[in-house]
Design an enzyme around this catalytic site. Structure first.
Site, PDB file in Angstrom:
ATOM      1  N   LYS A  86      -1.295  -9.408   2.767  1.00 55.03           N
ATOM      2  CA  LYS A  86      -0.542  -8.991   3.964  1.00 55.03           C
ATOM      3  C   LYS A  86      -1.408  -8.011   4.734  1.00 55.03           C
ATOM      4  O   LYS A  86      -2.112  -7.199   4.131  1.00 55.03           O
ATOM      5  CB  LYS A  86       0.783  -8.337   3.571  1.00 55.03           C
ATOM      6  CG  LYS A  86       1.557  -7.784   4.774  1.00 55.03           C
ATOM      7  CD  LYS A  86       2.983  -7.423   4.444  1.00 55.03           C
ATOM      8  CE  LYS A  86       3.174  -6.080   3.788  1.00 55.03           C
ATOM      9  NZ  LYS A  86       2.683  -4.916   4.553  1.00 55.03           N
ATOM     10  N   GLU A 120       9.354  -4.306  10.291  1.00 62.08           N
ATOM     11  CA  GLU A 120       9.710  -2.998   9.707  1.00 62.08           C
ATOM     12  C   GLU A 120      10.327  -2.080  10.754  1.00 62.08           C
ATOM     13  O   GLU A 120       9.789  -1.926  11.855  1.00 62.08           O
ATOM     14  CB  GLU A 120       8.470  -2.326   9.077  1.00 62.08           C
ATOM     15  CG  GLU A 120       8.834  -0.974   8.466  1.00 62.08           C
ATOM     16  CD  GLU A 120       7.829  -0.422   7.469  1.00 62.08           C
ATOM     17  OE1 GLU A 120       6.831  -1.093   7.152  1.00 62.08           O
ATOM     18  OE2 GLU A 120       8.074   0.708   6.987  1.00 62.08           O
ATOM     19  N   ASP A 145       0.842  -1.210   0.000  1.00 60.90           N
ATOM     20  CA  ASP A 145       0.000   0.000   0.000  1.00 60.90           C
ATOM     21  C   ASP A 145       0.872   1.253   0.000  1.00 60.90           C
ATOM     22  O   ASP A 145       0.357   2.372  -0.101  1.00 60.90           O
ATOM     23  CB  ASP A 145      -1.019  -0.013   1.143  1.00 60.90           C
ATOM     24  CG  ASP A 145      -0.383  -0.047   2.512  1.00 60.90           C
ATOM     25  OD1 ASP A 145       0.858  -0.201   2.606  1.00 60.90           O
ATOM     26  OD2 ASP A 145      -1.122   0.076   3.514  1.00 60.90           O
ATOM     27  N   ASP A 196      -1.193  -6.139  -0.297  1.00 63.38           N
ATOM     28  CA  ASP A 196      -1.531  -5.529   0.995  1.00 63.38           C
ATOM     29  C   ASP A 196      -3.026  -5.293   1.125  1.00 63.38           C
ATOM     30  O   ASP A 196      -3.669  -4.813   0.177  1.00 63.38           O
ATOM     31  CB  ASP A 196      -0.857  -4.156   1.109  1.00 63.38           C
ATOM     32  CG  ASP A 196       0.389  -4.179   1.971  1.00 63.38           C
ATOM     33  OD1 ASP A 196       0.588  -5.140   2.736  1.00 63.38           O
ATOM     34  OD2 ASP A 196       1.175  -3.214   1.864  1.00 63.38           O
TER      35      ASP A 196
END
Ligand code: KIV
Length: 273
Positions: free
Chosen positions: A118, A187, A49, A88
């Site tokens: 995801k 992340e 995204d 995503d």
């Protein structure tokens, strides 16, 4: 059961089986041609995204819609022939209930033909991940910095900078993997924390700004190509595509202006490259 074609695309279960094996290579992709170029070199392509920022100039990923993700998911699926395609789930398409998440994940799988979705979040999203996986939707998790939560996190900041902040992030990664995620994106987190999570959970960790300790790496393709105007500090630029595009456009502009436009052939027959 009969199948029309032999399926050669990488599957989520193959990615999951790569724990402690050769590192997993992944890139984001939003677009058919670049997906085709990347396909032979990556294990999976993520239709992230982040396309909201990279392709549309939004300040965050929050305005991205399900229809946008589906349009780009179809484009990437058309370009890639062997990599697993992961799409995503955008902000607002899965948080409300496992049932709504399932409905939207099914739309993504049916309309893009991708192999997995995801979604962001840890402990609180684990029941949703379990619900999806039990109903045939492969899910990749995403913990640490979760950009869809930017307004509550207060900015794009590295997570778990000090040891006292680690436990909730470890708990998130464990919950997501126990719920059935086939891999988990880590992340923007400190290296020792990424190392600890990677040793703790049985599925591969895919790092982005989370060090070499992860089982694989993902980068935003435009960032590593040198096409993004600003990139996070951890990004290594492997190319200078922005510079190459600019010099090609300059050369084209000069040719047009000086009436040296080269083609004399006015047919539309395609030439092979
Ligand atoms: O949207 C995206 O590009 C992502 C990567 C940063 C993992 O989620």
């Amino acid at each position: 059961m009969s199948t029309q074609k032999t399926i050669k695309r990488t599957t989520s279960t193959q990615i999951s089986a790569r724990k402690n094996e050769q590192p997993i290579v992944a890139l984001t992709s939003y677009h058919t041609h670049t997906a085709a170029i990347a396909d032979p070199y990556v294990d999976f392509l993520l239709v992230g995204d982040s396309l909201g920022m990279v392709m549309n100039g939004f300040e965050t990923t929050l305005p991205v819609t399900l229809d946008m993700m589906i349009a780009h998911g179809k484009a990437v699926f058309a370009g890639a022939k062997s990599a697993l395609i992961v799409v995503d789930m955008p902000f607002g398409s899965y948080e409300e209930s496992p049932q709504i998440a399932f409905r939207n994940a099914v739309r993504i799988l049916k309309e893009t033909e991708c192999g997995a979705v995801k979604l962001e979040g840890g402990l609180h999203m684990a029941p949703t991940i379990k619900f999806l996986v039990e109903r045939g939707v492969p899910v990749m998790g995403h913990v640490g910095l979760t950009p869809q939560a930017i307004n509550t996190l207060g900015g794009f900041k590295t997570q778990g900078r000090t040891k006292d902040l680690w436990q909730p992030i470890i708990d998130d990664a464990v919950a997501v993997s126990e719920a059935g995620a086939f891999a988990v994106v880590l992340e923007a987190m400190a290296e020792p924390l990424a190392a600890k999570i990677t040793k703790t959970i049985p599925v591969p960790t895919i790092g982005i700004g989370a060090s070499n300790e992860c089982d694989g790496q993902i980068l935003v393709m435009e960032d590593m190509l040198g096409l993004s105007p600003r990139v996070p500090k951890f990004v290594k630029e492997f190319g200078k595509v922005g510079v190459a595009i600019e010099s090609a456009i300059k050369a084209y502009s000069n040719d047009v202006k000086s009436r040296q436009f080269p083609s004399q052939d006015h047919t539309f027959a395609l030439k092979d490259k």
